[in-house]
Design an enzyme around this catalytic site. Sequence first.
Site, PDB file in Angstrom:
ATOM      1  N   SER A   8      22.793  42.507   5.317  1.00  0.00           N
ATOM      2  CA  SER A   8      23.223  41.147   4.987  1.00  0.00           C
ATOM      3  C   SER A   8      24.632  41.168   4.421  1.00  0.00           C
ATOM      4  O   SER A   8      24.883  41.763   3.374  1.00  0.00           O
ATOM      5  CB  SER A   8      22.267  40.523   3.971  1.00  0.00           C
ATOM      6  OG  SER A   8      22.874  39.357   3.454  1.00  0.00           O
ATOM      7  N   HIS A  33      23.409  40.540   9.611  1.00  0.00           N
ATOM      8  CA  HIS A  33      22.749  39.339   9.095  1.00  0.00           C
ATOM      9  C   HIS A  33      23.760  38.469   8.341  1.00  0.00           C
ATOM     10  O   HIS A  33      24.435  38.933   7.428  1.00  0.00           O
ATOM     11  CB  HIS A  33      21.614  39.767   8.162  1.00  0.00           C
ATOM     12  CG  HIS A  33      20.726  38.671   7.689  1.00  0.00           C
ATOM     13  ND1 HIS A  33      19.679  38.174   8.447  1.00  0.00           N
ATOM     14  CD2 HIS A  33      20.708  37.966   6.530  1.00  0.00           C
ATOM     15  CE1 HIS A  33      19.058  37.221   7.767  1.00  0.00           C
ATOM     16  NE2 HIS A  33      19.668  37.069   6.603  1.00  0.00           N
ATOM     17  N   ASP A  35      24.210  34.973   6.223  1.00  0.00           N
ATOM     18  CA  ASP A  35      23.491  33.947   5.472  1.00  0.00           C
ATOM     19  C   ASP A  35      24.341  32.698   5.291  1.00  0.00           C
ATOM     20  O   ASP A  35      25.355  32.721   4.593  1.00  0.00           O
ATOM     21  CB  ASP A  35      23.093  34.505   4.101  1.00  0.00           C
ATOM     22  CG  ASP A  35      22.012  35.568   4.222  1.00  0.00           C
ATOM     23  OD1 ASP A  35      20.915  35.225   4.705  1.00  0.00           O
ATOM     24  OD2 ASP A  35      22.275  36.722   3.851  1.00  0.00           O
ATOM     25  N   MET A  37      24.480  29.001   3.820  1.00  0.00           N
ATOM     26  CA  MET A  37      23.815  28.143   2.821  1.00  0.00           C
ATOM     27  C   MET A  37      24.665  26.904   2.574  1.00  0.00           C
ATOM     28  O   MET A  37      25.895  27.000   2.517  1.00  0.00           O
ATOM     29  CB  MET A  37      23.653  28.910   1.504  1.00  0.00           C
ATOM     30  CG  MET A  37      22.930  30.241   1.658  1.00  0.00           C
ATOM     31  SD  MET A  37      22.631  30.997   0.053  1.00  0.00           S
ATOM     32  CE  MET A  37      22.066  32.633   0.567  1.00  0.00           C
ATOM     33  N   HIS A  66      21.256  33.448   9.779  1.00  0.00           N
ATOM     34  CA  HIS A  66      20.143  32.863   9.016  1.00  0.00           C
ATOM     35  C   HIS A  66      20.613  31.563   8.369  1.00  0.00           C
ATOM     36  O   HIS A  66      21.359  31.585   7.396  1.00  0.00           O
ATOM     37  CB  HIS A  66      19.698  33.901   7.960  1.00  0.00           C
ATOM     38  CG  HIS A  66      18.596  33.447   7.070  1.00  0.00           C
ATOM     39  ND1 HIS A  66      18.264  34.115   5.902  1.00  0.00           N
ATOM     40  CD2 HIS A  66      17.723  32.408   7.166  1.00  0.00           C
ATOM     41  CE1 HIS A  66      17.254  33.491   5.320  1.00  0.00           C
ATOM     42  NE2 HIS A  66      16.909  32.458   6.056  1.00  0.00           N
ATOM     43  N   MET A  68      20.220  28.567   6.143  1.00  0.00           N
ATOM     44  CA  MET A  68      19.481  27.972   5.027  1.00  0.00           C
ATOM     45  C   MET A  68      20.160  26.646   4.737  1.00  0.00           C
ATOM     46  O   MET A  68      20.851  26.458   3.729  1.00  0.00           O
ATOM     47  CB  MET A  68      19.527  28.923   3.816  1.00  0.00           C
ATOM     48  CG  MET A  68      18.607  30.126   4.015  1.00  0.00           C
ATOM     49  SD  MET A  68      19.038  31.512   2.947  1.00  0.00           S
ATOM     50  CE  MET A  68      20.334  32.258   3.930  1.00  0.00           C
ATOM     51  N   MET A 137      10.323  35.306   4.455  1.00  0.00           N
ATOM     52  CA  MET A 137      11.159  35.541   3.272  1.00  0.00           C
ATOM     53  C   MET A 137      10.346  36.241   2.185  1.00  0.00           C
ATOM     54  O   MET A 137       9.215  35.846   1.880  1.00  0.00           O
ATOM     55  CB  MET A 137      11.690  34.213   2.708  1.00  0.00           C
ATOM     56  CG  MET A 137      12.720  33.501   3.567  1.00  0.00           C
ATOM     57  SD  MET A 137      14.203  34.448   3.947  1.00  0.00           S
ATOM     58  CE  MET A 137      14.893  34.742   2.296  1.00  0.00           C
ATOM     59  N   PHE A 143      20.001  33.592  -2.920  1.00  0.00           N
ATOM     60  CA  PHE A 143      20.853  34.615  -3.540  1.00  0.00           C
ATOM     61  C   PHE A 143      20.425  36.019  -3.117  1.00  0.00           C
ATOM     62  O   PHE A 143      19.239  36.249  -2.847  1.00  0.00           O
ATOM     63  CB  PHE A 143      20.760  34.515  -5.070  1.00  0.00           C
ATOM     64  CG  PHE A 143      21.184  33.165  -5.590  1.00  0.00           C
ATOM     65  CD1 PHE A 143      22.522  32.890  -5.852  1.00  0.00           C
ATOM     66  CD2 PHE A 143      20.250  32.152  -5.762  1.00  0.00           C
ATOM     67  CE1 PHE A 143      22.917  31.635  -6.290  1.00  0.00           C
ATOM     68  CE2 PHE A 143      20.628  30.887  -6.204  1.00  0.00           C
ATOM     69  CZ  PHE A 143      21.971  30.626  -6.474  1.00  0.00           C
ATOM     70  N   ASP A 171      13.205  39.552   4.725  1.00  0.00           N
ATOM     71  CA  ASP A 171      14.512  39.338   4.102  1.00  0.00           C
ATOM     72  C   ASP A 171      14.305  39.041   2.620  1.00  0.00           C
ATOM     73  O   ASP A 171      13.623  38.070   2.271  1.00  0.00           O
ATOM     74  CB  ASP A 171      15.196  38.152   4.811  1.00  0.00           C
ATOM     75  CG  ASP A 171      16.577  37.832   4.277  1.00  0.00           C
ATOM     76  OD1 ASP A 171      17.123  38.609   3.481  1.00  0.00           O
ATOM     77  OD2 ASP A 171      17.122  36.783   4.693  1.00  0.00           O
ATOM     78  N   GLY A 172      14.910  39.905   1.785  1.00  0.00           N
ATOM     79  CA  GLY A 172      14.852  39.681   0.344  1.00  0.00           C
ATOM     80  C   GLY A 172      14.266  40.867  -0.394  1.00  0.00           C
ATOM     81  O   GLY A 172      13.078  41.169  -0.244  1.00  0.00           O
ATOM     82  N   SER A 194      21.834  44.074  -0.847  1.00  0.00           N
ATOM     83  CA  SER A 194      22.272  44.934  -1.950  1.00  0.00           C
ATOM     84  C   SER A 194      21.925  46.397  -1.713  1.00  0.00           C
ATOM     85  O   SER A 194      22.713  47.279  -2.068  1.00  0.00           O
ATOM     86  CB  SER A 194      21.720  44.425  -3.288  1.00  0.00           C
ATOM     87  OG  SER A 194      20.424  43.949  -3.150  1.00  0.00           O
TER      88      SER A 194
HETATM   89  C1  DX5 Z   1      18.735  35.415   0.468  1.00  0.00           C
HETATM   90  C2  DX5 Z   1      19.309  35.856   1.786  1.00  0.00           C
HETATM   91  C3  DX5 Z   1      19.264  37.316   2.010  1.00  0.00           C
HETATM   92  C4  DX5 Z   1      19.997  38.152   0.997  1.00  0.00           C
HETATM   93  C5  DX5 Z   1      19.238  39.442   0.863  1.00  0.00           C
HETATM   94  O1  DX5 Z   1      18.583  34.042   0.467  1.00  0.00           O
HETATM   95  O2  DX5 Z   1      18.614  35.241   2.861  1.00  0.00           O
HETATM   96  O3  DX5 Z   1      19.647  37.667   3.328  1.00  0.00           O
HETATM   97  O4  DX5 Z   1      21.320  38.449   1.327  1.00  0.00           O
HETATM   98  O5  DX5 Z   1      19.809  40.207  -0.141  1.00  0.00           O
HETATM   99  P1  DX5 Z   1      19.011  41.415  -0.822  1.00  0.00           P
HETATM  100  O6  DX5 Z   1      18.713  42.409   0.258  1.00  0.00           O
HETATM  101  O7  DX5 Z   1      19.993  41.901  -1.828  1.00  0.00           O
HETATM  102  O8  DX5 Z   1      17.775  40.840  -1.444  1.00  0.00           O
HETATM  103 ZN    ZN Z   2      19.046  35.997   4.881  1.00  0.00          ZN
END
Ligand code: DX5
Ligand code: ZN
Length: 215
Positions: A8, A33, A35, A37, A66, A68, A137, A143, A171-172, A194
Site C-alpha cells: 500500500s 495498492h 488508497d 479516500m 481501493h 474509499m 477489510m 488509516f 487489507d489492514g 506499514s
Molecule cells: C486503510 C487502507 C490500507 C492501509 C493498510 O484504510 O485501506 O490499504 O494502507 O495499511 P497497513 O498495512 O499499515 O495496515
Molecule cells: Zn486499502
Amino acid sequence: MDIKISPSMLSADFANLEKDLKRCEDAGSDLIHLDVMDGHFVPNITIGAPVIKAMKKVSNVPFDVHLMISEPLKYIKDFADAGADIITFHVESDSDVNETIDKIIECGCKPALSVKPNTPIDAVYPYVDKLAMVLVMTVEPGFGGQSFMADMMPKIEKLRADYPTLDIQVDGGVNTETVKTCAKAGANIFVAGSAVFSSDDMAKTIMELKENAKQ
Ligand code: DX5
Ligand code: ZN
C-alpha cells in the site's frame, strides 16, 4: 491459488513516489495498492486520479485501486483512464453496486467489492459472479498502521468455502505474522502498507509475506 502481495502506497514517501514505486517493483511486488479516500466515506483524504495517472507513467506493476469514497460510480472512468487495473469499491458506498461493477467492466478494468469490518460478508454474495476479487477489510478503513482484526477471519473462511477459486484480498494490519492467519482462513491477495515500508529490506519482507502465506 495464486498468492499476491500488494504494497500500500499510503505508507510510501509521498515526496518520492517514483522512487518508492521502483523500490516496490524491484522488491517483487505483484500489485501496487492505491488508497483513495474522500474525507466523507472515511475521515481522511489521500490521493485522486491525477496522482495515480502520474504514478502509472513510472511503474510497470498492475495498479490495485481501493476506492474509499461515497460515490465511486461518478469517478470510475477517471480512475480507469488514470491506469487502474483493478478497481475496488465499497458495498457500503452510496452508488448502485451493479451499475458500478458494470461501469468498471465497461471501462476495461477488473471489478472488486469490499466490506468494512461491521458489514457481514453476505453483503457481497449477490454480486460475486461478476467480481474479479473481494476485499475483506481487517481494520476500519481510513488509516495505515492500525492493528489487525483477527475476528474478521470467519468472513474469509465462509467466502472461501462458498467460492473456492475467487481472489480474496485482505487489507489492514497485515504483516509477516498476521499473513499466516489470513492465508489459513483462505485469503490469497495481501495488502501491506506499514509492514513493507517500515522494513529495512523490502524484498526480504515481501518474500517472507509470500512464504508465510504458503504455509
Ligand atoms: C486503510 C487502507 C490500507 C492501509 C493498510 O484504510 O485501506 O490499504 O494502507 O495499511 P497497513 O498495512 O499499515 O495496515
Ligand atoms: Zn486499502
